[in-house]
Design an enzyme around this catalytic site. Structure first.
Site, mmCIF file in Angstrom:
data_model
loop_
_atom_site.group_PDB
_atom_site.id
_atom_site.type_symbol
_atom_site.label_atom_id
_atom_site.label_comp_id
_atom_site.label_asym_id
_atom_site.label_seq_id
_atom_site.Cartn_x
_atom_site.Cartn_y
_atom_site.Cartn_z
ATOM 1 N N THR A 12 36.255 40.963 34.340
ATOM 2 C CA THR A 12 36.638 42.194 35.033
ATOM 3 C C THR A 12 37.127 41.834 36.430
ATOM 4 O O THR A 12 36.671 40.867 37.034
ATOM 5 C CB THR A 12 35.483 43.200 35.112
ATOM 6 N N GLY A 14 40.042 40.689 37.024
ATOM 7 C CA GLY A 14 40.604 39.372 36.747
ATOM 8 C C GLY A 14 42.074 39.225 37.078
ATOM 9 O O GLY A 14 42.699 38.259 36.640
ATOM 10 N N THR A 15 42.625 40.152 37.859
ATOM 11 C CA THR A 15 44.059 40.081 38.147
ATOM 12 C C THR A 15 44.361 39.570 39.546
ATOM 13 O O THR A 15 45.526 39.488 39.938
ATOM 14 C CB THR A 15 44.717 41.465 37.969
ATOM 15 N N GLY A 17 42.452 37.092 43.133
ATOM 16 C CA GLY A 17 41.320 36.430 43.766
ATOM 17 C C GLY A 17 40.501 35.554 42.841
ATOM 18 O O GLY A 17 41.021 34.789 42.028
ATOM 19 N N ILE A 18 39.181 35.669 42.980
ATOM 20 C CA ILE A 18 38.255 34.851 42.201
ATOM 21 C C ILE A 18 38.421 35.103 40.706
ATOM 22 O O ILE A 18 38.383 34.170 39.895
ATOM 23 C CB ILE A 18 36.804 35.127 42.641
ATOM 24 N N TYR A 150 27.406 47.571 51.379
ATOM 25 C CA TYR A 150 27.898 46.467 50.550
ATOM 26 C C TYR A 150 26.767 45.526 50.178
ATOM 27 O O TYR A 150 26.600 45.153 49.010
ATOM 28 C CB TYR A 150 28.995 45.711 51.297
#
Length: 250
Positions: A12, A14-15, A17-18, A150
Protein backbone atom coordinates in the site's frame (compact mmCIF):
# COMPACT_ATOMS: atom_id res chain seq x y z
CA UNK A 1 18.06 -12.87 -7.03
CA UNK A 2 15.09 -14.90 -5.82
CA UNK A 3 14.44 -14.11 -2.16
CA UNK A 4 10.75 -13.57 -2.96
CA UNK A 5 10.44 -15.88 -5.95
CA UNK A 6 6.77 -16.17 -6.96
CA UNK A 7 5.63 -14.57 -3.70
CA UNK A 8 2.27 -12.84 -4.11
CA UNK A 9 2.68 -9.42 -2.51
CA UNK A 10 0.73 -6.24 -1.79
CA UNK A 11 2.29 -2.84 -1.08
CA UNK A 12 0.00 0.00 0.00
CA UNK A 13 1.25 3.48 -0.77
CA UNK A 14 3.46 1.84 -3.36
CA UNK A 15 3.51 4.54 -6.02
CA UNK A 16 6.12 6.82 -4.45
CA UNK A 17 8.88 7.01 -1.84
CA UNK A 18 9.59 3.98 0.32
CA UNK A 19 6.68 2.02 -1.14
CA UNK A 20 7.81 2.52 -4.72
CA UNK A 21 11.40 1.55 -3.93
CA UNK A 22 10.16 -1.51 -2.03
CA UNK A 23 8.12 -2.53 -5.06
CA UNK A 24 11.24 -2.30 -7.23
CA UNK A 25 13.24 -4.43 -4.84
CA UNK A 26 10.44 -6.98 -4.53
CA UNK A 27 10.31 -7.25 -8.32
CA UNK A 28 14.06 -7.72 -8.50
CA UNK A 29 13.71 -10.60 -6.03
CA UNK A 30 11.10 -12.41 -8.11
CA UNK A 31 7.87 -11.30 -6.44
CA UNK A 32 4.50 -10.71 -8.02
CA UNK A 33 3.20 -7.32 -6.95
CA UNK A 34 0.09 -5.23 -6.45
CA UNK A 35 0.66 -1.62 -5.38
CA UNK A 36 -1.87 0.99 -4.31
CA UNK A 37 -1.91 4.77 -4.30
CA UNK A 38 -4.32 7.70 -4.19
CA UNK A 39 -2.58 10.44 -6.17
CA UNK A 40 -3.59 10.21 -9.85
CA UNK A 41 -0.22 11.49 -11.07
CA UNK A 42 1.82 9.01 -9.03
CA UNK A 43 -0.51 6.19 -10.00
CA UNK A 44 -0.06 7.06 -13.69
CA UNK A 45 3.71 7.30 -13.25
CA UNK A 46 3.84 3.91 -11.52
CA UNK A 47 1.79 2.31 -14.28
CA UNK A 48 4.12 3.78 -16.87
CA UNK A 49 7.23 2.61 -15.00
CA UNK A 50 6.07 -0.91 -14.19
CA UNK A 51 3.94 -1.67 -17.22
CA UNK A 52 2.12 -4.98 -17.11
CA UNK A 53 4.49 -6.42 -14.49
CA UNK A 54 2.62 -4.74 -11.63
CA UNK A 55 -1.07 -4.23 -10.92
CA UNK A 56 -1.54 -0.61 -9.76
CA UNK A 57 -4.80 0.15 -7.95
CA UNK A 58 -6.34 3.24 -6.41
CA UNK A 59 -7.25 2.67 -2.75
CA UNK A 60 -7.80 5.33 -0.08
CA UNK A 61 -6.25 4.03 3.13
CA UNK A 62 -8.68 6.11 5.19
CA UNK A 63 -11.72 4.26 3.84
CA UNK A 64 -12.68 0.96 5.45
CA UNK A 65 -14.92 0.11 2.51
CA UNK A 66 -12.02 0.77 0.13
CA UNK A 67 -9.85 -1.61 2.15
CA UNK A 68 -12.49 -4.33 1.88
CA UNK A 69 -12.68 -3.77 -1.88
CA UNK A 70 -8.90 -3.94 -2.06
CA UNK A 71 -8.85 -7.27 -0.22
CA UNK A 72 -11.40 -8.61 -2.70
CA UNK A 73 -9.28 -7.40 -5.61
CA UNK A 74 -6.22 -9.11 -4.14
CA UNK A 75 -8.14 -12.36 -3.77
CA UNK A 76 -9.43 -12.17 -7.34
CA UNK A 77 -5.95 -11.50 -8.68
CA UNK A 78 -3.89 -13.90 -6.57
CA UNK A 79 -6.25 -16.26 -4.74
CA UNK A 80 -3.93 -15.95 -1.73
CA UNK A 81 -1.34 -13.38 -0.66
CA UNK A 82 2.07 -14.22 0.85
CA UNK A 83 3.38 -10.83 1.97
CA UNK A 84 1.85 -7.42 2.65
CA UNK A 85 3.68 -4.14 3.28
CA UNK A 86 1.32 -1.62 4.90
CA UNK A 87 3.09 1.58 3.94
CA UNK A 88 0.37 4.11 3.06
CA UNK A 89 0.31 6.99 5.51
CA UNK A 90 0.17 10.73 6.11
CA UNK A 91 2.58 12.85 8.11
CA UNK A 92 1.18 16.10 9.52
CA UNK A 93 3.23 18.02 12.08
CA UNK A 94 1.78 21.09 13.78
CA UNK A 95 1.14 22.55 17.25
CA UNK A 96 -1.71 21.14 19.32
CA UNK A 97 -3.68 24.37 19.07
CA UNK A 98 -3.87 24.04 15.26
CA UNK A 99 -5.49 20.61 15.24
CA UNK A 100 -9.19 20.15 14.45
CA UNK A 101 -11.20 17.02 15.15
CA UNK A 102 -11.56 16.41 11.41
CA UNK A 103 -7.80 16.59 10.85
CA UNK A 104 -7.14 14.38 13.87
CA UNK A 105 -9.58 11.75 12.61
CA UNK A 106 -8.08 11.83 9.12
CA UNK A 107 -4.59 11.05 10.44
CA UNK A 108 -5.83 8.11 12.51
CA UNK A 109 -8.06 6.90 9.67
CA UNK A 110 -5.17 6.76 7.18
CA UNK A 111 -2.41 5.62 9.51
CA UNK A 112 -4.24 3.20 11.81
CA UNK A 113 -7.89 2.43 11.12
CA UNK A 114 -7.65 1.73 7.38
CA UNK A 115 -4.63 -0.59 7.64
CA UNK A 116 -6.18 -2.39 10.62
CA UNK A 117 -9.34 -3.18 8.71
CA UNK A 118 -7.35 -4.14 5.62
CA UNK A 119 -5.61 -6.81 7.70
CA UNK A 120 -9.03 -7.94 8.91
CA UNK A 121 -10.38 -8.10 5.36
CA UNK A 122 -7.32 -10.04 4.20
CA UNK A 123 -7.62 -12.75 6.88
CA UNK A 124 -9.24 -15.27 4.54
CA UNK A 125 -6.79 -14.31 1.78
CA UNK A 126 -3.50 -14.77 3.65
CA UNK A 127 -1.49 -17.83 2.73
CA UNK A 128 -0.01 -19.98 5.48
CA UNK A 129 2.68 -18.89 6.12
CA UNK A 130 2.36 -15.16 5.40
CA UNK A 131 4.20 -12.00 6.42
CA UNK A 132 2.80 -8.56 7.24
CA UNK A 133 5.18 -5.62 7.56
CA UNK A 134 3.99 -2.35 9.08
CA UNK A 135 5.73 0.92 8.23
CA UNK A 136 5.85 2.75 11.55
CA UNK A 137 8.35 5.45 12.56
CA UNK A 138 10.90 6.37 15.20
CA UNK A 139 8.36 9.09 16.06
CA UNK A 140 6.67 6.37 18.10
CA UNK A 141 9.68 6.64 20.42
CA UNK A 142 10.75 10.29 20.11
CA UNK A 143 8.91 13.18 21.75
CA UNK A 144 9.41 15.68 18.93
CA UNK A 145 7.57 18.98 19.13
CA UNK A 146 4.59 19.37 16.75
CA UNK A 147 4.41 15.57 16.23
CA UNK A 148 1.74 14.76 18.84
CA UNK A 149 -0.87 13.29 16.49
CA UNK A 150 1.51 11.74 13.98
CA UNK A 151 3.57 10.11 16.72
CA UNK A 152 0.43 8.80 18.39
CA UNK A 153 -0.70 7.13 15.16
CA UNK A 154 2.68 5.49 14.70
CA UNK A 155 2.83 4.32 18.32
CA UNK A 156 -0.59 2.71 17.87
CA UNK A 157 0.51 1.09 14.61
CA UNK A 158 3.71 -0.21 16.20
CA UNK A 159 1.68 -1.76 19.02
CA UNK A 160 -0.25 -3.77 16.44
CA UNK A 161 2.95 -5.50 15.36
CA UNK A 162 3.04 -7.19 18.75
CA UNK A 163 -0.64 -7.70 19.57
CA UNK A 164 -1.56 -9.02 16.13
CA UNK A 165 1.51 -11.26 16.08
CA UNK A 166 0.24 -12.93 19.23
CA UNK A 167 -3.26 -13.25 17.81
CA UNK A 168 -2.42 -14.35 14.28
CA UNK A 169 0.64 -16.56 14.64
CA UNK A 170 -1.50 -19.69 14.92
CA UNK A 171 -2.78 -18.86 11.42
CA UNK A 172 0.80 -18.71 10.18
CA UNK A 173 0.75 -14.91 9.86
CA UNK A 174 3.82 -13.04 11.09
CA UNK A 175 3.51 -9.31 11.83
CA UNK A 176 6.59 -7.10 12.16
CA UNK A 177 7.42 -3.41 11.86
CA UNK A 178 10.06 -1.28 10.23
CA UNK A 179 10.59 2.13 11.86
CA UNK A 180 12.42 4.64 9.68
CA UNK A 181 14.08 7.77 10.91
CA UNK A 182 14.13 10.90 8.71
CA UNK A 183 14.07 9.71 5.10
CA UNK A 184 14.23 11.81 1.97
CA UNK A 185 10.84 10.98 0.42
CA UNK A 186 7.84 12.85 -1.08
CA UNK A 187 6.00 12.27 2.23
CA UNK A 188 8.52 14.56 3.88
CA UNK A 189 7.62 17.25 1.35
CA UNK A 190 3.97 17.06 2.42
CA UNK A 191 4.54 17.93 6.07
CA UNK A 192 3.36 21.50 5.59
CA UNK A 193 6.68 23.09 6.47
CA UNK A 194 7.05 26.66 5.11
CA UNK A 195 9.82 26.93 2.52
CA UNK A 196 11.46 29.70 4.52
CA UNK A 197 12.19 27.28 7.36
CA UNK A 198 12.95 24.19 5.30
CA UNK A 199 16.69 24.70 4.92
CA UNK A 200 17.20 25.37 8.62
CA UNK A 201 14.98 22.42 9.54
CA UNK A 202 17.00 20.14 7.27
CA UNK A 203 20.19 21.24 8.99
CA UNK A 204 18.66 20.72 12.44
CA UNK A 205 17.44 17.23 11.54
CA UNK A 206 20.79 16.19 10.08
CA UNK A 207 22.52 17.45 13.22
CA UNK A 208 20.35 15.07 15.27
CA UNK A 209 21.37 12.02 13.21
CA UNK A 210 24.72 10.46 14.15
CA UNK A 211 25.16 9.19 10.58
CA UNK A 212 25.06 12.82 9.44
CA UNK A 213 22.46 12.53 6.69
CA UNK A 214 18.90 11.62 5.80
CA UNK A 215 18.14 8.01 5.04
CA UNK A 216 17.12 6.78 1.61
CA UNK A 217 14.06 4.81 0.54
CA UNK A 218 16.42 2.04 -0.63
CA UNK A 219 17.81 1.57 2.88
CA UNK A 220 14.35 1.18 4.40
CA UNK A 221 13.21 -1.12 1.59
CA UNK A 222 16.08 -3.50 2.39
CA UNK A 223 14.66 -3.99 5.90
CA UNK A 224 11.14 -4.52 4.51
CA UNK A 225 12.50 -7.09 2.06
CA UNK A 226 14.07 -9.07 4.89
CA UNK A 227 10.87 -9.08 6.95
CA UNK A 228 8.76 -10.08 3.94
CA UNK A 229 11.06 -12.95 2.99
CA UNK A 230 11.37 -16.41 4.49
CA UNK A 231 14.76 -15.36 5.91
CA UNK A 232 12.83 -13.78 8.79
CA UNK A 233 10.49 -16.72 9.37
CA UNK A 234 11.47 -16.85 13.09
CA UNK A 235 10.93 -13.09 13.53
CA UNK A 236 7.54 -12.13 14.97
CA UNK A 237 6.28 -8.97 16.65
CA UNK A 238 9.65 -7.31 16.12
CA UNK A 239 10.72 -3.85 15.05
CA UNK A 240 13.66 -2.98 12.82
CA UNK A 241 14.75 0.62 13.37
CA UNK A 242 16.40 2.20 10.31
CA UNK A 243 17.38 5.66 11.49
CA UNK A 244 21.08 6.37 11.08
CA UNK A 245 21.44 6.20 14.84
CA UNK A 246 18.84 8.90 15.57
CA UNK A 247 17.45 7.07 18.61
CA UNK A 248 20.94 7.01 20.15
CA UNK A 249 20.38 10.70 20.95
CA UNK A 250 17.26 10.04 23.05
Amino acid sequence: MSRLLNKRTLITGGTSGIGLETAKQFLAEGARIIVTGVNPDSIAAAKAEFGSDVLVLRADSASVSAQKELAQAVERHYGKVDAVFLNAGVSVWQPIEDWSEKMFDRSFDVNVKGPYFLIQALLPVFANPASVVLNTSISAHVGSTRSSVYAATKAAFLSLSKTLSSELMQRGIRVNAVSPGPVDTPLYDKMGIPDAYRQQLNADIIQSIPAGRFGTPEEVAKAVLYLASDESRWTMGSEIVVDGGRLLND
